[in-house]
Enzyme design. Structure first.
Site, PDB file in Angstrom:
ATOM      1  N   ASP A  33      37.405  41.629  41.590  1.00 27.83           N
ATOM      2  CA  ASP A  33      38.545  42.325  42.135  1.00 27.83           C
ATOM      3  C   ASP A  33      38.564  43.700  41.473  1.00 27.83           C
ATOM      4  O   ASP A  33      38.021  43.865  40.392  1.00 27.83           O
ATOM      5  CB  ASP A  33      39.794  41.532  41.765  1.00 27.83           C
ATOM      6  CG  ASP A  33      40.916  41.809  42.719  1.00 27.83           C
ATOM      7  OD1 ASP A  33      40.659  42.429  43.761  1.00 27.83           O
ATOM      8  OD2 ASP A  33      42.045  41.393  42.422  1.00 27.83           O
TER       9      ASP A  33
ATOM     10  N   ASP B  91      42.261  38.940  38.109  1.00 27.70           N
ATOM     11  CA  ASP B  91      43.249  38.928  37.031  1.00 27.70           C
ATOM     12  C   ASP B  91      44.208  37.750  37.175  1.00 27.70           C
ATOM     13  O   ASP B  91      45.140  37.608  36.410  1.00 27.70           O
ATOM     14  CB  ASP B  91      44.003  40.262  36.958  1.00 27.70           C
ATOM     15  CG  ASP B  91      44.661  40.606  38.272  1.00 27.70           C
ATOM     16  OD1 ASP B  91      44.587  39.785  39.197  1.00 27.70           O
ATOM     17  OD2 ASP B  91      45.255  41.693  38.373  1.00 27.70           O
TER      18      ASP B  91
ATOM     19  N   ASP C 254      45.208  36.237  43.200  1.00 18.98           N
ATOM     20  CA  ASP C 254      43.921  35.877  43.785  1.00 18.98           C
ATOM     21  C   ASP C 254      43.568  34.412  43.548  1.00 18.98           C
ATOM     22  O   ASP C 254      42.409  34.045  43.548  1.00 18.98           O
ATOM     23  CB  ASP C 254      42.808  36.796  43.281  1.00 18.98           C
ATOM     24  CG  ASP C 254      42.941  37.109  41.817  1.00 18.98           C
ATOM     25  OD1 ASP C 254      43.629  36.336  41.139  1.00 18.98           O
ATOM     26  OD2 ASP C 254      42.386  38.109  41.355  1.00 18.98           O
TER      27      ASP C 254
END
Lengths: 71, 743
Positions: B325, B639, B643
Site C-alpha cells: 500500500d 498499515d 486494508d
C-alpha cells in the site's frame, strides 16, 4: 469454554498422541497439546468442564505417564 | 535443567559408568568365569540396561497396550531385545544408553530454546500499583486492574496494562515489543502500551484496557499459538513419520527372516535387522523441524516482528512479489503543503490564509496540513523580509473570519468568509467589484463571499473556469463565488506526502533478499502515485484504486504468479497435478500402512510391488516438495487500517506499525510492531534461513540414515554406527536448528 494450562510433556510424538486421545473424549470440542510451549489447551462444554478436564488428564496419563497438567 | 532432567542425567551417568566398567573388565578378561557364562553375562549387562532403559521399555509397552505401537521406544525395545537374543549383550546396552543420552540431550536442548524464546517474550508485568481513592497505593495482580483505575508505574517497572498518562514524564523503553532501541518520550496524554518498560520518571496512568485485552496478553497469545499453525514442511514430517516407522519395522522383519531362510544363519541377520531398526528412528526429523520453525518465530519476535504461524514463515521464504500500500506504509501518511500556485493577481499568502481559515474547523489531515503551512508561513514571515510579502503576517493581517462552513464529502469545503481584508486581497480582480453580488447569490452575506476549497469536482460543480494542474500530488483548488454568480479561480495548493526515510533502502534490500517484483497499490491519482513509484523504483504501480479494487488487484496478481510458474517450471508440478492438492491429499495415507499390516507385514508379488510403487511415489512427492517450482508467493504490506480484506486475501499479509492496533493484529498474518520498513527484508532473511535449516536437517538426516541403513543391511555397519545414525544425527540436527536462536 476454552482454557489454557501449563503442562509437562516429554516429546512431540507424545504430545500428538495425548492430543488425539483427549479429542476423542465426549464433550471435548477441541484440544491441543503443544510440546514446544508446554501448553495444554482444552475447549470443552461449559457445564462439565471440570469433569472433562479431569478425564482428559487421566486419559493423557494413561497414554503418557509423563503427561501432567498444572492446574 | 529441570529436576526431572537432573534425575535422568544421574541415571544415565550411573548406567554409563557401570557399562564402561563391565566392558573393560570383560575385554581385559578379569572375571572369565562370570563373563564366560552366557546367563551371568546377560544378567550383568541387564543391570545398566534396566537402570537407564526402564522408561523406554515402559513406553514401548504402553504404546502396545494403547494400540499405537510404532514409535521410537518400540524400535529401541525390539532392537535391544534382538541384540540380547543374538548374544550381543554389550551392544544392546550401548544402544539403550546412548539412545537415552540422545533423548536427554534433546529434552535439554528443547528446554533451553523454549526458555530463550520465553525470555525474549518476557514482557508480562508481574504486578500493578493501583492508586485507591484514599490515595493509598496497593500492589495487585495485573489481572485485577479495572478500566479507569489509576496506576503508578515506578521507574524500571513494566507497564501493566494499556493506558494513558495522567501525570509525570519519562522515557519508555519499547524494545521488548518493537525491537526499537531508542526510547520513546511519554508525558501527560501519551497513550502507553503494556509490556514496555518505564524509564527514569514515575508515571501515573489511567487504565484504558483490562489485562486480558491489553497488548501484552494479545501478543503472548499470538506467539504461543504460532507453533500450532504448522508449516507444510512440518506437516510433511509428521505424515512421513506416521508411515515411515511401520514400513521400517516390516523391512527389518523381512531382513531378519528372508535371508536367514536362504542362508540359514539367523543370528547374523537378526543382528543386522536390529541395526537397521536403531538407525531408522525418525526422531531427528520429528523434533528438529518444529524446533527450527519455533526458533525462526522466536528470532523474529526478538526483532519486533510477530509471525502468527510457521506456515507464514515458510510462505515468506518464497515471496516473489511484494505488493505494498502507499499511504501510511511506504509514505508517512502525513500530508504537508508542498507548493502554492496562485492564480494571476492573487498573492500567495492571501490564498494560503483563506484556505487555512476555511479549513479552520476541519479535522481532515489535509486541512491540518494547510493550517500548519499557514502557521509556518506566519512564523517564517517574521524572519524574512524579502520584499515580496510584508513581513510578519498573522491571522489578523487580512482580518478574515469564518462564517458558515459546509463539508461536501469527497469534494471539499464550501465556506462563507467575511472580513474587510478580503476586499484588499481580491481587489486586483475587477470581477469582485460587482456591486450586485450580495443580491444575486443567496449564500453571500454582507461583506463576505463564498469560498470553495476542494478537488476539481467541487470546482466543476460550481462551474468555476479553471485549468487542471499537471502537477504531481494531491491538489486542492481554491475559488471564490462572487455575488454576480460568476465564480473565479484563485489558485491551487499542492499537498505532498513524504516517503518514509528508509523506504528506498528497504525496497532495495528486499530485492537483494530475493523478492523479484515490487508493486505499489494506491488510491491516489495516477500521476502522483506514479511519481512516488518512480522515486522508490517500484516495478509496477496501480493507482486510483478503491479498497475493494485492491482486493481484486491482488487476486489478479496471484493469478499472474500462478500462470508464470506454469510457464516456466511447471514440468514437475504438472506431472503430479496441482501440488497443493496432491501432496496434501495422500502422502501415503494410512490405507497403505494398513494394507501392509493386514498382509502380515510380508508383502509379496503384486502387493509388494504396489507397496514399492506407493513408497516410490511418496519419495517422489517428497522430491517435488523440495524442488517444487510452485508459484512464488505474494506478500501484501499494509498499515492495517483499512486494508484488512487485502491482508487476508494475500498469501501473506503483513501489517506495519501496529503496536496497539487490535484490528491490524487480528487481520494480518505477520505483524510488524513499529513502522520501520527495514524489518521486512530482515523478516524475509529469517524466513529463508529457517526454511533452509529445516531442509538441511531433512536432507542430512534422511541421507545419513539411508546410507547407514544400506550399510547395515549388507552388514557393514554395526550397532555403534547405528547409534550414531540415530542419536548423533538427532543431536546435530537440533544443534543446527538452535542456530536460529542465536542469530
Amino acid at each position: 469454554m476454552k482454557k489454557k494450562f501449563k503442562c509437562e510433556i516429554d516429546c512431540a510424538n507424545c504430545a500428538a498422541k495425548v492430543e488425539e486421545a483427549v479429542k476423542k473424549l465426549e464433550g471435548v470440542n477441541d484440544a491441543k497439546v503443544n510440546f514446544l510451549t508446554q501448553k495444554f489447551t482444552l475447549d470443552a462444554d461449559d457445564g462439565r468442564f471440570e469433569d472433562i478436564l479431569q478425564q482428559a488428564i487421566a486419559v493423557g496419563k494413561k497414554i503418557e505417564p509423563d503427561f501432567s497438567v498444572a492446574l | 535443567m529441570s529436576r526431572k532432567q537432573k534425575k535422568e542425567l544421574c541415571k544415565i551417568v550411573a548406567a554409563l559408568f557401570l557399562f564402561a566398567f563391565l566392558m573393560l573388565s570383560e575385554k581385559m578378561g578379569m572375571f572369565p568365569s562370570a563373563f564366560g557364562n552366557p546367563w551371568v553375562n546377560f544378567l550383568l549387562y541387564l543391570c545398566p540396561y534396566l537402570l537407564c532403559g526402564l522408561p523406554v521399555l515402559r513406553k514401548a509397552f504402553l504404546g502396545m497396550r494403547n494400540r499405537q505401537p510404532f514409535d521410537e521406544s518400540f524400535l529401541m525395545f525390539v532392537a535391544t531385545v534382538g541384540a540380547f537374543a543374538t548374544g550381543e549383550n554389550s551392544e544392546a546396552v550401548a544402544v539403550m544408553v546412548f539412545y537415552q543420552v540422545g533423548e536427554w540431550f534433546q529434552s535439554y536442548a528443547v528446554g533451553k530454546s523454549r526458555k530463550s524464546i520465553s525470555d525474549l517474550m518476557n514482557i508480562v508485568p508481574d504486578t500493578a500499583n493501583v492508586e485507591r481513592e484514599n490515595g493509598e497505593v496497593e500492589e495487585v495482580d495485573p489481572e485485577e486492574v479495572r478500566i479507569g483505575d489509576v496506576l503508578r508505574v515506578l521507574p524500571g517497572e513494566k507497564i501493566p496494562v494499556d493506558g494513558i498518562v495522567i501525570s509525570g514524564k519519562s522515557m519508555i523503553d519499547t524494545a521488548a515489543l518493537t525491537g526499537e532501541s531508542v526510547p520513546r518520550a511519554a508525558r501527560e496524554g501519551t497513550e502507553l502500551v503494556s509490556g514496555c518498560i518505564n524509564g527514569e520518571g514515575m508515571l501515573r496512568i489511567r487504565a484504558l484496557k483490562e489485562f486480558q485485552d491489553s497488548t501484552v496478553s494479545r501478543i503472548l497469545e499470538l506467539v504461543e499459538n504460532a507453533s500450532e499453525n504448522k508449516s507444510k514442511t512440518e506437516n510433511f514430517i509428521t505424515r512421513f513419520a506416521r508411515w515411515y516407522t511401520p514400513v521400517v519395522v516390516f523391512c527389518a522383519l523381512a531382513l531378519a527372516i528372508v535371508p536367514s531362510l536362504v542362508t540359514g544363519n539367523p543370528g547374523v541377520w537378526i543382528y543386522r535387522a536390529c541395526t537397521f531398526l536403531v538407525i531408522s528412528c525418525p526422531c531427528a526429523l520429528v523434533i528438529s523441524i518444529p524446533l527450527a520453525f519455533f526458533g525462526g518465530i522466536g528470532a523474529s519476535s526478538r526483532k519486533g516482528i510477530l509471525v502468527k504461524g510457521s506456515n507464514y514463515l515458510e510462505l515468506m521464504s518464497d515471496v516473489h512479489m511484494l505488493v505494498s500500500d502507499k499511504t501510511g506504509t511506504l509514505t508517512e501518511g502525513s500530508f504537508r503543503v508542498s507548493e502554492i500556485i496562485p492564480a494571476e493577481g492573487v498573492p500567495e499568502d492571501a490564498l494560503l490564509c483563506l484556505a487555512a481559515k476555511a479549513e479552520e474547523a476541519s479535522l481532515h489531515p489535509i486541512a491540518k496540513s494547510i493550517r500548519e503551512a499557514w502557521e509556518a508561513f506566519c512564523a517564517r514571515g517574521a524572519d524574512e523580509a524579502d520584499g515580496k510579502y510584508c513581513a510578519g503576517r498573522t491571522d489578523e493581517t487580512f482580518g478574515i473570519s469564518l462564517g458558515e462552513s459546509r463539508n461536501i464529502p469527497g469534494q471539499g469545503v464550501v465556506s462563507v468568509l467575511a472580513g474587510e481584508g478580503l476586499e484588499k486581497i481580491i481587489s486586483s480582480d475587477s470581477q469582485y467589484q460587482n456591486s450586485e453580488r450580495q443580491k444575486t447569490n443567496p449564500e453571500v452575506k454582507q461583506g463576505g463571499f463564498v469560498f470553495l476549497l476542494g478537488n476539481e469536482e467541487l470546482l466543476r460543480s460550481y462551474g468555476v473556469p479553471f485549468e487542471e494542474s499537471e502537477h504531481e500530488g494531491k491538489i486542492v483548488y481554491a475559488a471564490c463565488l462572487a455575488g454576480s454568480g460568476r465564480p473565479s479561480y484563485l489558485g491551487a495548493i499542492l499537498i505532498g506526502d513524504r516517503v518514509k526515510p528508509h523506504a528506498m533502502e528497504a525496497l532495495r534490500e528486499m530485492k537483494r533478499a530475493g523478492v523479484k517484483e515490487t508493486v505499489m497499490l494506491s488510491g491516489d491519482r495516477e500521476e502522483y502515485a506514479k511519481a512516488v513509484g518512480r522515486e522508490l523504483e517500484m516495478d509496477r504501480v496501480y493507482a486510483g484504486l478503491l479498497p475493494q479494487d485492491k482486493v481484486s488487484k491482488v487476486e489478479e496478481l496471484i493469478e499472474e504468479l500462478e500462470s508464470a510458474s506454469n510457464d516456466s517450471g511447471g514440468t514437475v508440478g504438472n506431472a503430479y497435478g496441482n501440488r497443493d492438492q496432491s501432496s496434501d491429499g495422500e502422502l501415503c495415507s494410512d490405507g497403505t500402512n494398513r494394507k501392509a499390516v493386514g498382509n502380515g507385514g510380508f508383502p509379496q508379488g503384486d502387493e509388494s510391488e504396489e507397496l514399492l510403487d506407493k513408497i516410490s511415489r511418496c519419495l517422489f512427492r517428497a522430491a517435488v516438495l523440495f524442488n517444487r517450482r510452485s508459484r512464488g508467493r505474494l506478500c501484501f504490506l499494509g498499515d492495517g487500517v483499512n486494508d484488512a480484506p487485502v491482508l487476508s486475501r494475500a498469501d501473506v499479509g503483513i501489517a506495519m506499525g501496529s503496536l496497539g492496533s487490535d484490528a491490524a493484529i487480528e487481520a494480518a498474518d505477520i505483524v510488524v510492531m513499529d513502522d520501520d520498513l527495514m524489518k521486512i527484508p530482515v523478516l524475509v532473511r529469517i524466513a529463508r534461513r529457517t526454511v533452509g535449516i529445516a531442509k538441511q536437517n531433512i536432507v542430512f538426516a534422511l541421507f545419513t540414515k539411508l546410507l547407514i541403513l544400506c550399510l547395515g543391511a549388507f552388514g557393514f555397519a554395526n550397532m555403534w554406527l547405528a547409534v550414531f545414525a540415530d542419536v548423533g544425527v538427532a543431536v546435530l540436527c537440533i544443534l543446527n536448528s538452535m542456530r536460529l536462536l542465536r542469530g
